[in-house]
Design a protein around this motif. Sequence first.
Motif, PDB file in Angstrom:
ATOM      1  N   PRO A   1       0.793  -1.234   0.000  1.00 53.33           N
ATOM      2  CA  PRO A   1       0.000   0.000   0.000  1.00 53.33           C
ATOM      3  C   PRO A   1       0.821   1.276   0.000  1.00 53.33           C
ATOM      4  O   PRO A   1       0.482   2.234  -0.705  1.00 53.33           O
ATOM      5  CB  PRO A   1      -0.840  -0.133   1.272  1.00 53.33           C
ATOM      6  CG  PRO A   1      -0.973  -1.602   1.477  1.00 53.33           C
ATOM      7  CD  PRO A   1       0.324  -2.190   1.018  1.00 53.33           C
ATOM      8  N   GLU A   2       1.915   1.327   0.781  1.00 47.79           N
ATOM      9  CA  GLU A   2       2.697   2.560   0.851  1.00 47.79           C
ATOM     10  C   GLU A   2       3.420   2.848  -0.454  1.00 47.79           C
ATOM     11  O   GLU A   2       3.627   4.011  -0.819  1.00 47.79           O
ATOM     12  CB  GLU A   2       3.690   2.515   2.025  1.00 47.79           C
ATOM     13  CG  GLU A   2       4.832   1.523   1.883  1.00 47.79           C
ATOM     14  CD  GLU A   2       4.493   0.150   2.440  1.00 47.79           C
ATOM     15  OE1 GLU A   2       3.292  -0.183   2.539  1.00 47.79           O
ATOM     16  OE2 GLU A   2       5.438  -0.592   2.787  1.00 47.79           O
ATOM     17  N   VAL A   3       3.789   1.817  -1.197  1.00 49.86           N
ATOM     18  CA  VAL A   3       4.426   2.004  -2.495  1.00 49.86           C
ATOM     19  C   VAL A   3       3.377   2.369  -3.540  1.00 49.86           C
ATOM     20  O   VAL A   3       3.575   3.288  -4.347  1.00 49.86           O
ATOM     21  CB  VAL A   3       5.200   0.744  -2.913  1.00 49.86           C
ATOM     22  CG1 VAL A   3       5.782   0.902  -4.314  1.00 49.86           C
ATOM     23  CG2 VAL A   3       6.308   0.440  -1.910  1.00 49.86           C
ATOM     24  N   ALA A   4       2.267   1.660  -3.538  1.00 47.90           N
ATOM     25  CA  ALA A   4       1.193   1.938  -4.492  1.00 47.90           C
ATOM     26  C   ALA A   4       0.703   3.372  -4.369  1.00 47.90           C
ATOM     27  O   ALA A   4       0.408   4.030  -5.379  1.00 47.90           O
ATOM     28  CB  ALA A   4       0.038   0.960  -4.282  1.00 47.90           C
ATOM     29  N   ALA A   5       0.621   3.885  -3.146  1.00 40.56           N
ATOM     30  CA  ALA A   5       0.147   5.252  -2.929  1.00 40.56           C
ATOM     31  C   ALA A   5       1.097   6.265  -3.548  1.00 40.56           C
ATOM     32  O   ALA A   5       0.659   7.264  -4.151  1.00 40.56           O
ATOM     33  CB  ALA A   5      -0.006   5.515  -1.434  1.00 40.56           C
ATOM     34  N   GLU A   6       2.405   6.030  -3.427  1.00 44.58           N
ATOM     35  CA  GLU A   6       3.381   6.967  -3.990  1.00 44.58           C
ATOM     36  C   GLU A   6       3.428   6.870  -5.515  1.00 44.58           C
ATOM     37  O   GLU A   6       3.572   7.890  -6.200  1.00 44.58           O
ATOM     38  CB  GLU A   6       4.764   6.716  -3.382  1.00 44.58           C
ATOM     39  CG  GLU A   6       4.836   6.908  -1.881  1.00 44.58           C
ATOM     40  CD  GLU A   6       4.360   8.283  -1.443  1.00 44.58           C
ATOM     41  OE1 GLU A   6       4.950   9.293  -1.896  1.00 44.58           O
ATOM     42  OE2 GLU A   6       3.388   8.356  -0.655  1.00 44.58           O
ATOM     43  N   ILE A   7       3.289   5.675  -6.057  1.00 47.48           N
ATOM     44  CA  ILE A   7       3.213   5.520  -7.518  1.00 47.48           C
ATOM     45  C   ILE A   7       2.013   6.281  -8.048  1.00 47.48           C
ATOM     46  O   ILE A   7       2.093   6.980  -9.067  1.00 47.48           O
ATOM     47  CB  ILE A   7       3.143   4.040  -7.901  1.00 47.48           C
ATOM     48  CG1 ILE A   7       4.487   3.355  -7.618  1.00 47.48           C
ATOM     49  CG2 ILE A   7       2.767   3.877  -9.378  1.00 47.48           C
ATOM     50  CD1 ILE A   7       4.462   1.850  -7.819  1.00 47.48           C
ATOM     51  N   ALA A   8       0.889   6.191  -7.362  1.00 46.81           N
ATOM     52  CA  ALA A   8      -0.322   6.894  -7.793  1.00 46.81           C
ATOM     53  C   ALA A   8      -0.116   8.404  -7.784  1.00 46.81           C
ATOM     54  O   ALA A   8      -0.599   9.112  -8.676  1.00 46.81           O
ATOM     55  CB  ALA A   8      -1.491   6.515  -6.887  1.00 46.81           C
TER      56      ALA A   8
END
Length: 222
Positions: free
Chosen positions: A79-86
């Motif tokens: 989740p923390e990586v996906a949020a930054e990619i978004a």
Amino acid sequence: MKILLVYAHPEADSFNGALRDITVQTLTELGHEVQVSDLYAMQFDPVSSRRNFTTVKNPDFLKLQYEEMHATEHAGFAPEVAAEIAKLQWADLMIWQFPLWWFSVPAILKGWVDRVFAMGSIYGYGHMYEDGMLRGKRALLSVTTGAGEQAYLPEGSNGDINAVLRPIQRGMLEFVGFEVLRPQIYYSASKVGQEQRQTWLQAWATRLAGIEQETPVGAGRY
């Protein structure tokens, strides 16, 4: 315009913190949408590992690029990586606010790049530099230094500041497709007086007011 501010300084009351605050205030008042990734406040983990992913392509051998491509295809980022990619995919302009440490970015910011600039989502085979996945987006470095401006001239003790920043601007930002704007540099930020800092803050706010009209300068090739 949609703007992502990535802030990397451990002290909220530092001059970097003041630059963060004036950036958010100015851009918001101008009607832009702003998101902030305050990496120290987030306690962002800079260490890449299998914790980057909720999916697994090869359980026996970890090759991050292969796992990143697999995670891209199967919505498998933590989740923390996906949020930054978004955030990266959302933004029209990304600003990095950081102190120059050991001729580069703080480790937490480099780790953010390691985890978030994921193959398949942010770059890929045949999708680098001018053909990068983030082409059409722009990026800007706002940097404080410990040494003075004379040290960062081509003949200075630390060398040309443009050469110092090239691994960041070319090797990270342009690599994934960003067009790079002229860096904003504050020399000897910890050694100047409050009056000079206020002048810098006002000048930065003025620059931000016209940021949409700026033309990329490019980082230059090695």
